[in-house]
Write a protein that holds these residues in place. Structure first.
Motif, PDB file in Angstrom:
ATOM      1  N   UNK A  23       0.862  -1.186   0.000  1.00 48.91           N
ATOM      2  CA  UNK A  23       0.000   0.000   0.000  1.00 48.91           C
ATOM      3  C   UNK A  23       0.896   1.232   0.000  1.00 48.91           C
ATOM      4  N   UNK A  24       0.344   2.406  -0.342  1.00 48.05           N
ATOM      5  CA  UNK A  24       1.179   3.622  -0.377  1.00 48.05           C
ATOM      6  C   UNK A  24       1.701   4.051   0.981  1.00 48.05           C
ATOM      7  N   UNK A  25       1.058   3.564   2.060  1.00 50.49           N
ATOM      8  CA  UNK A  25       1.458   4.052   3.383  1.00 50.49           C
ATOM      9  C   UNK A  25       1.372   2.940   4.410  1.00 50.49           C
ATOM     10  N   UNK A  26       1.848   3.270   5.636  1.00 56.84           N
ATOM     11  CA  UNK A  26       1.792   2.333   6.746  1.00 56.84           C
ATOM     12  C   UNK A  26       1.597   3.128   8.025  1.00 56.84           C
ATOM     13  N   UNK A  27       0.617   2.720   8.803  1.00 58.03           N
ATOM     14  CA  UNK A  27       0.248   3.438  10.015  1.00 58.03           C
ATOM     15  C   UNK A  27       0.421   2.495  11.202  1.00 58.03           C
ATOM     16  N   UNK A  28       1.129   2.961  12.253  1.00 55.14           N
ATOM     17  CA  UNK A  28       1.379   2.126  13.423  1.00 55.14           C
ATOM     18  C   UNK A  28       0.962   2.878  14.679  1.00 55.14           C
ATOM     19  N   UNK A  29       0.318   2.167  15.600  1.00 57.86           N
ATOM     20  CA  UNK A  29      -0.185   2.761  16.834  1.00 57.86           C
ATOM     21  C   UNK A  29       0.322   1.938  18.008  1.00 57.86           C
ATOM     22  N   UNK A  30       0.994   2.590  18.956  1.00 58.87           N
ATOM     23  CA  UNK A  30       1.505   1.908  20.148  1.00 58.87           C
ATOM     24  C   UNK A  30       1.439   2.862  21.339  1.00 58.87           C
ATOM     25  N   UNK A  31       0.775   2.439  22.401  1.00 58.04           N
ATOM     26  CA  UNK A  31       0.796   3.143  23.694  1.00 58.04           C
ATOM     27  C   UNK A  31       0.447   4.629  23.587  1.00 58.04           C
ATOM     28  N   UNK A  32      -0.588   4.949  22.839  1.00 57.61           N
ATOM     29  CA  UNK A  32      -1.068   6.324  22.767  1.00 57.61           C
ATOM     30  C   UNK A  32      -0.332   7.212  21.791  1.00 57.61           C
ATOM     31  N   UNK A  33       0.578   6.652  20.996  1.00 58.80           N
ATOM     32  CA  UNK A  33       1.303   7.406  19.971  1.00 58.80           C
ATOM     33  C   UNK A  33       1.151   6.687  18.634  1.00 58.80           C
ATOM     34  N   UNK A  34       1.319   7.444  17.548  1.00 63.03           N
ATOM     35  CA  UNK A  34       1.263   6.819  16.232  1.00 63.03           C
ATOM     36  C   UNK A  34       2.379   7.368  15.348  1.00 63.03           C
ATOM     37  N   UNK A  35       2.739   6.573  14.350  1.00 60.90           N
ATOM     38  CA  UNK A  35       3.639   7.035  13.299  1.00 60.90           C
ATOM     39  C   UNK A  35       3.052   6.612  11.964  1.00 60.90           C
ATOM     40  N   UNK A  36       3.132   7.498  11.001  1.00 57.68           N
ATOM     41  CA  UNK A  36       2.536   7.283   9.681  1.00 57.68           C
ATOM     42  C   UNK A  36       3.631   7.446   8.628  1.00 57.68           C
ATOM     43  N   UNK A  37       3.927   6.360   7.901  1.00 54.51           N
ATOM     44  CA  UNK A  37       4.931   6.388   6.836  1.00 54.51           C
ATOM     45  C   UNK A  37       4.203   6.434   5.492  1.00 54.51           C
ATOM     46  N   UNK A  38       4.591   7.372   4.645  1.00 53.44           N
ATOM     47  CA  UNK A  38       3.944   7.537   3.343  1.00 53.44           C
ATOM     48  C   UNK A  38       5.005   7.537   2.252  1.00 53.44           C
ATOM     49  N   UNK A  39       4.963   6.536   1.390  1.00 50.62           N
ATOM     50  CA  UNK A  39       5.932   6.442   0.285  1.00 50.62           C
ATOM     51  C   UNK A  39       5.306   5.652  -0.856  1.00 50.62           C
TER      52      UNK A  39
END
Length: 868
Positions: free
Chosen positions: A218-234
């Motif tokens: 997919x164009x991106x990847x979204x990760x959620x851990x312990x109340x924080x998230x990171x979103x990678x878009x490529x």
């Protein structure tokens, strides 16, 4: 080495979702019979933040404490003033900074060093890169490197290579990759580390580089851990946009020689890579601004051939009208869009290359920034490339960041052309413009940057944030961007359970990695925003970045790590700071006392150096001048320097040296350019006439760029620079080296060398001028004074409270000198002794306002009525 044995060195790197935590552990033993100094010396990436350091000596651990920089400096103010602390971190190369700490340990004692640093790996040309410097400096019984990678998306294309890897070591460098896990290991035996079978030197000296990418379904990847998230878009497999690129190139005289040759080489290679659907143009600026074409033109084969011929003919001459060149490029690009000369769906960029500072037209950097920002209006990014160290990098970076671009230093070296070409390659394949990642405002707080003017093929956009409700476990994101044919728009959704499932297989994740990734990215972006900010906004950004740096234990430009050591065995405390681009450390190899750049040069060499000019100094001149008198005071015992400017009008005569004991006086008369620059507040001035007198011997020497006159009492003798003369008479030795320099000795005092600096006779602005070197200035008395003479005596200073100035990469500090407390700024000036064409940068603390507080009195006190 010296009875210190490094028993083991281990480098462990754990990478989870591009975020790397690296731990370097080294164990050493003192095999000697007396206490010895042990040095822990490693290099780490400039992009990393140190998070922890400790020394364990015979079971007792001494840990580094990270504090606000001001607090750390004040805590050790007394030690600093006594010269007892050591700066532990220094810039050491293009990609690295050096962390070095030493400690004295007793005989048979053991010390274990442990350094931890973290960084977010950036994606370039489709790969993430982990860079590890390998340089143990001796054979090590146990040497290990272990890199463990976990990527929830899956790993693809894992590579590992070492610049030091020989055929014998090739099989020892092992890599494995399966699904979401990857690892790289390197464990050479003692014998495998040897440069030869019987050698005691280590072959381990170079870089280990680990590269990989992730699988992208997919164009991106979204990760959620312990109340924080990171979103990678490529996104991949998108067509590239056509681009409109204007190259704004500095062709001032200081670019002459290798710099302009490498620039031509790079531009010719770039022309080979420009796509036929692209539009482009070249703008050159020296004293004047020249364009190749009046507008952007399409990259047809015929136009590219014509462009190559144009590039081959680029030469360097004149001064630096940076504002004029840049504004011409902006106006041309704006007109191309307004008149629909370029495709509507295309990416526009300006790439500017300069090696100097503006000195023609608008030369005030703040004014240039304001005008450029207004003219671009946020429509496209500006990329500034600074060639070498003579640039005002802080100005270039601030201007680029204000216009959605970035600055990059091009290091003066044999591969400078490749560096230029490499930067172009990074931005040569735009895929999207105006990329925006939108998150629910009521669910997210503390979001990092989420709008990007361009997305380039092979790169990656990373956004991180914190949930307002720490227990929230799902997130929906809308992504928008503009492609070559139509708009890109999609929605992505993720919940914490999906992330947890993706992480089930791994065993070595550090659980707070997303939170620390968010903190790292937030601090990095706050510091970047701070560069262009002013006033209250800057204060708020500083406070926020400082708070996060302290909370997450990062050594950043706002914090320092205080390293304590055992109080016995003459150990000294140390402070580790985060260097910034443009901050340098000077190590003086000569006993230089004073250098006045481009106008007056004064040097003091060790007494072992004979007064013969040819054995002491290689005379240089510089044919393309930009700048007023710049004075540099080198302070060898500090391994540092102080600099200041004197701004006076042409015609003023300045007293440089006056010694009432030997009777020697040196005065210099300023000249200006052939015509004044009405747009510049400060006019360029140089020394056009020098007067040297010894009143005890009734001798006078008058030197101009045209002639030399010696007056002994009532008797006058005249020479020109076309003469080659050796003149010896009572109390006087004069040697004229045709069209180059003259050497003068008067009585038992110091010897002087006057250098003729010649410019092109038909130059519209500049005139010939003179330089003065003083040899054996120790022969002058302690009563010697003058703008230069006062610094022939030892001078000491103390730097306290280093803190961010108007730009964090050009820090301010408090200087205690001559019982005065001054605000000074870190900068640099050029020394042209060794490299007459390009010069060598001398880092220094700049004293403002014509040296006020540094020089005795004020600069106008040194203005005299006449040359004699």
């Amino acid at each position: 080495v010296n009875d210190i044995e490094i028993c083991s060195m281990k480098i462990e790197s754990k990478i989870t979702s591009r975020f790397a935590r690296n731990v370097i552990t080294s164990e050493a033993i003192n095999r000697g019979n007396v206490h010895k100094e042990v040095v822990f010396d490693v290099e780490l990436p400039k992009t990393a933040f140190i998070t922890n350091f400790s020394m364990t000596i015979d079971g007792v651990t001494y840990s580094g404490n990270i504090k606000e920089k001001e607090v750390a400096k004040k805590q050790y103010e007394k030690a600093v003033s006594q010269g007892q602390t050591a700066g532990l971190v220094k810039a050491s190369g293009r990609k690295t900074e050096r962390f070095s700490v030493s400690v004295n340990i007793a005989a048979a004692s053991k010390v274990i060093f442990e350094l931890t640093y973290e960084e977010l790996l950036k994606r370039h040309f489709g790969k993430y890169e982990m860079f590890i410097k390998v340089k143990p400096k001796q054979l090590v019984r146990i040497f290990e490197i272990e890199v463990d990678i976990f990527e929830p998306q899956g790993i693809s294309d894992l590579e590992a290579e070492g610049t030091f890897i020989t055929n014998d070591l090739q099989d020892i460098l092992k890599k494995t990759s399966s699904g979401k896990k990857g690892s790289v290991s390197f464990r050479p035996t003692l014998d495998q580390q040897r440069t030869c079978a019987s050698c005691s030197q280590s072959v381990l000296d170079g870089d280990l580089i680990v590269k990989y990418d992730v699988k992208r379904t997919t164009p991106d990847n979204l990760q959620i851990v312990n109340g924080y998230f990171v979103h990678f878009f490529a996104p991949t497999n998108l067509p590239n946009l056509s681009k409109n690129v204007i190259f704004v190139i500095d062709t001032s005289g200081s670019m002459s020689g290798r710099e302009i040759q490498q620039t031509r080489e790079a531009l010719l290679k770039i022309l080979d890579d420009i796509k036929h659907e692209d539009y482009f143009n070249f703008i050159l600026f020296g004293s004047e601004v020249h364009t190749w074409k009046e507008t952007l033109i399409k990259a047809t084969p015929e136009n590219l051939d014509e462009a190559r011929n144009f590039v081959r003919g680029i030469i360097a001459d004149g001064m630096t009208n940076l504002h004029g060149g840049l504004m011409r490029g902006i106006e041309m690009l704006n007109a191309a869009h307004e008149e629909n000369l370029v495709p509507k769906r295309s990416a526009s960029i300006i790439i500017m290359l300069t090696d100097g500072q503006p000195n023609v037209g608008v030369s005030n950097t703040e004014e240039i920034q304001t005008l450029v920002k207004k003219a671009i209006g946020g429509k496209y990014p500006l990329y500034n490339l600074g060639f070498g160290y003579g640039v005002d990098y802080n100005f270039l970076e601030k201007m680029a960041l204000e216009n959605k671009g970035l600055a990059r230093r091009i290091y003066p070296d044999s591969d400078s052309a490749l560096q230029l070409q490499g930067f172009y390659d990074e931005v040569s394949r735009p895929m999207l413009t105006d990329v925006e990642l939108n998150y629910p405002e009521n669910e997210i707080s503390d979001l990092t940057k989420n709008y990007f003017k361009h997305f380039y093929d092979g790169s990656e956009i990373v956004v991180a944030g914190r949930f307002t409700d720490h227990n929230q476990n799902s997130l929906t994101v809308d992504v928008k961007g503009e492609g070559p044919d139509d708009a890109l728009s999609f929605t992505t959704h993720q919940d914490a359970d999906q992330t947890a499932k993706a992480f089930e297989e791994q065993q070595y994740i550090f659980g707070d990695y997303i939170e620390r990734l968010w903190a790292y990215l937030t601090i990095e972006q706050l510091l970047e925003k701070r560069i262009a900010a002013t006033g209250e906004e800057k204060e708020n950004l500083t406070a926020e970045a400082l708070d996060l740096s302290l909370k997450y234990n990062f050594v950043t430009p706002l914090t320092s790590m205080v390293v304590t050591k055992p109080e016995d065995l003459e150990n000294q405390a140390g402070i580790a700071d985060k260097p910034t681009e443009g901050s340098f450390t000077i190590v003086c190899k000569y006993f230089i006392l004073m250098l006045v750049f481009l106008t007056i040069f004064v040097l003091q060499f060790p007494t072992a150096v004979a007064p013969s000019y040819t054995s002491a100094l290689n005379p240089t001149w510089y044919t393309s001048v930009d700048g007023d008198p710049h004075f540099i005071i080198s302070v060898p015992q500090k391994e540092d320097a102080i600099c200041f400017n004197i701004n006076e009008n042409p015609g003023a005569v300045l007293n440089l040296i006056k010694d009432p004991v030997t009777g020697i006086t040196v005065n210099g008369e300023l000249i200006g350019d052939k015509k004044a620059n009405n747009e510049s507040k400060i006019q360029n001035t140089y020394f056009g006439k020098l007067g040297i007198t010894n009143k005890h011997l009734n001798l006078r020497l008058t030197v101009t760029p045209e002639k030399i006159t010696v007056q002994n009492g009532a008797e006058k003798t005249g020479f020109t620079w076309l003469d080659s003369v050796t003149l010896q008479q009572e109390g006087l030795t004069l040697i004229i080296n045709r069209k180059k320099n003259l050497v003068l000795s008067m009585g038992s005092g110091a010897s002087f060398v006057i250098v003729l600096h010649q410019v092109w006779k038909k130059h519209p602005l500049h005139q010939d001028f003179l330089g003065l070197y003083t040899l054996d200035s120790g022969k002058l008395s302690k009563q010697t004074h003058g703008l230069l003479g006062q610094f022939f005596h030892p001078i000491d200073f103390t730097i306290l409270e280093i803190h961010p100035g108007s730009d964090p990469k050009k820090p301010d500090a408090t200087m205690i000198v001559k019982n005065n407390e001054l605000t000074v700024t870190r900068g640099w000036q050029k020394d042209y002794r060794k490299d007459p064409k390009n010069g060598i940068d001398i880092p220094c603390w700049f004293v403002h306002n014509n040296g006020a507080g540094l020089i005795d009195g004020v600069h106008t006190d040194y203005i005299v009525s006449s040359l004699f």
